[in-house]
Design an enzyme around this catalytic site. Sequence first.
Site, mmCIF file in Angstrom:
data_model
loop_
_atom_site.group_PDB
_atom_site.id
_atom_site.type_symbol
_atom_site.label_atom_id
_atom_site.label_comp_id
_atom_site.label_asym_id
_atom_site.label_seq_id
_atom_site.Cartn_x
_atom_site.Cartn_y
_atom_site.Cartn_z
ATOM 1 N N ASP A 169 29.448 1.790 15.254
ATOM 2 C CA ASP A 169 30.794 1.721 15.840
ATOM 3 C C ASP A 169 30.788 1.281 17.306
ATOM 4 O O ASP A 169 31.820 1.365 17.977
ATOM 5 C CB ASP A 169 31.480 3.091 15.727
ATOM 6 N N CYS B 100 40.576 -1.005 21.361
ATOM 7 C CA CYS B 100 39.258 -0.394 21.121
ATOM 8 C C CYS B 100 38.103 -1.323 21.461
ATOM 9 O O CYS B 100 37.015 -0.879 21.786
ATOM 10 C CB CYS B 100 39.073 -0.030 19.656
ATOM 11 N N HIS C 253 43.613 8.067 16.836
ATOM 12 C CA HIS C 253 43.682 8.176 18.296
ATOM 13 C C HIS C 253 45.135 8.060 18.766
ATOM 14 O O HIS C 253 45.965 7.455 18.080
ATOM 15 C CB HIS C 253 42.901 7.027 18.942
ATOM 16 N N GLU D 181 35.843 0.866 23.965
ATOM 17 C CA GLU D 181 36.882 1.609 24.692
ATOM 18 C C GLU D 181 36.645 3.119 24.675
ATOM 19 O O GLU D 181 37.017 3.826 25.608
ATOM 20 C CB GLU D 181 38.256 1.324 24.062
HETATM 21 C C1 CIR Z 1 35.631 5.247 14.766
HETATM 22 O O1 CIR Z 1 36.071 5.866 13.789
HETATM 23 O O2 CIR Z 1 35.205 5.828 15.765
HETATM 24 C C2 CIR Z 1 35.625 3.740 14.724
HETATM 25 N N1 CIR Z 1 35.381 3.305 13.384
HETATM 26 C C3 CIR Z 1 36.927 3.190 15.212
HETATM 27 C C4 CIR Z 1 37.183 3.504 16.660
HETATM 28 C C5 CIR Z 1 38.462 2.924 17.166
HETATM 29 N N2 CIR Z 1 38.581 3.094 18.557
HETATM 30 C C6 CIR Z 1 39.726 3.240 19.208
HETATM 31 O O3 CIR Z 1 40.781 3.368 18.593
HETATM 32 N N3 CIR Z 1 39.672 3.329 20.522
#
Ligand code: CIR
Length: 253
Positions: free
Chosen positions: A59, A247, A160, A64
């Site tokens: 990931d 992100c 989030h 971010e």
């Molecule tokens: C996660 O679940 O951590 C990642 N697959 C997606 C993260 C997305 N990040 C964000 O919204 N800042």
Amino acid sequence: MRHAIVRKPGRSFAEGITTANKGKPCIETAIKQHRQYVEALESLGIEVLVLEADERFPDSTFVEDTAIVNERCAIITRPGAQTRRGEELEILPVLQRFYQKIEYLQGEASLDGGDVLRVKNHFFIGLTQRTNKEGARQLTDILGAYGYTASTIEVEEVLHLKTGVVYLDKGIILATGEFLKTKAFSSYRVLEVVEEEAYAVNCIVVRDTLLIPKGFPKTRDMLQKEGFRTLEVEMGEFEKMDGGLTCLSLRIP
Ligand code: CIR
């Protein structure tokens, strides 16, 4: 915003965490979409630092979440997902190139950058599966020491805070779902993104242009009617892994 930091998706990208139920992402397409994302930021005058993929962390393209950056300091987070712990250590030396002041969340804190929404000099912190009260408390204290304010918002339905709400400038909040009624936003003008286009909430403001995901015509038309210039980017492979436009970068003001 003059600089942005991004990290290429790696071969392990499809092994990351997801709740999206949209199928496995294709890494070749993800790499292509990532390149187009970088080009879109560059076309808006931003200098983009592109980090190589880190195969240990599927990931880690979602940079971010690893830090909160502002004009005065960078704050290294403690990502809420166990498989993402350690990503923040990799971003530290990169941020040291941009910042003299670096702060750290510690101990029992957990916090993802995706839960932090800045509106002028105030930071809203979403309390989620990833961000706990201790993370929010430590972040609030650090921000306070640099002259910023912060407050928390309970998030019930999405990964989030910024999955469902962003700030567009000019006193306008773009929101969907549970955030349409959030009291903390009642002094702002709240523009609604319709439920079937909820993914399009997560967009990036670069001066007078909004970077938005491709394929959400109602939201695009609404934003254009509001006088924003829009620039669309294909995000399909990142959507499959629960990631949106914000992100994918750390944007340094
Ligand atoms: C996660 O679940 O951590 C990642 N697959 C997606 C993260 C997305 N990040 C964000 O919204 N800042």
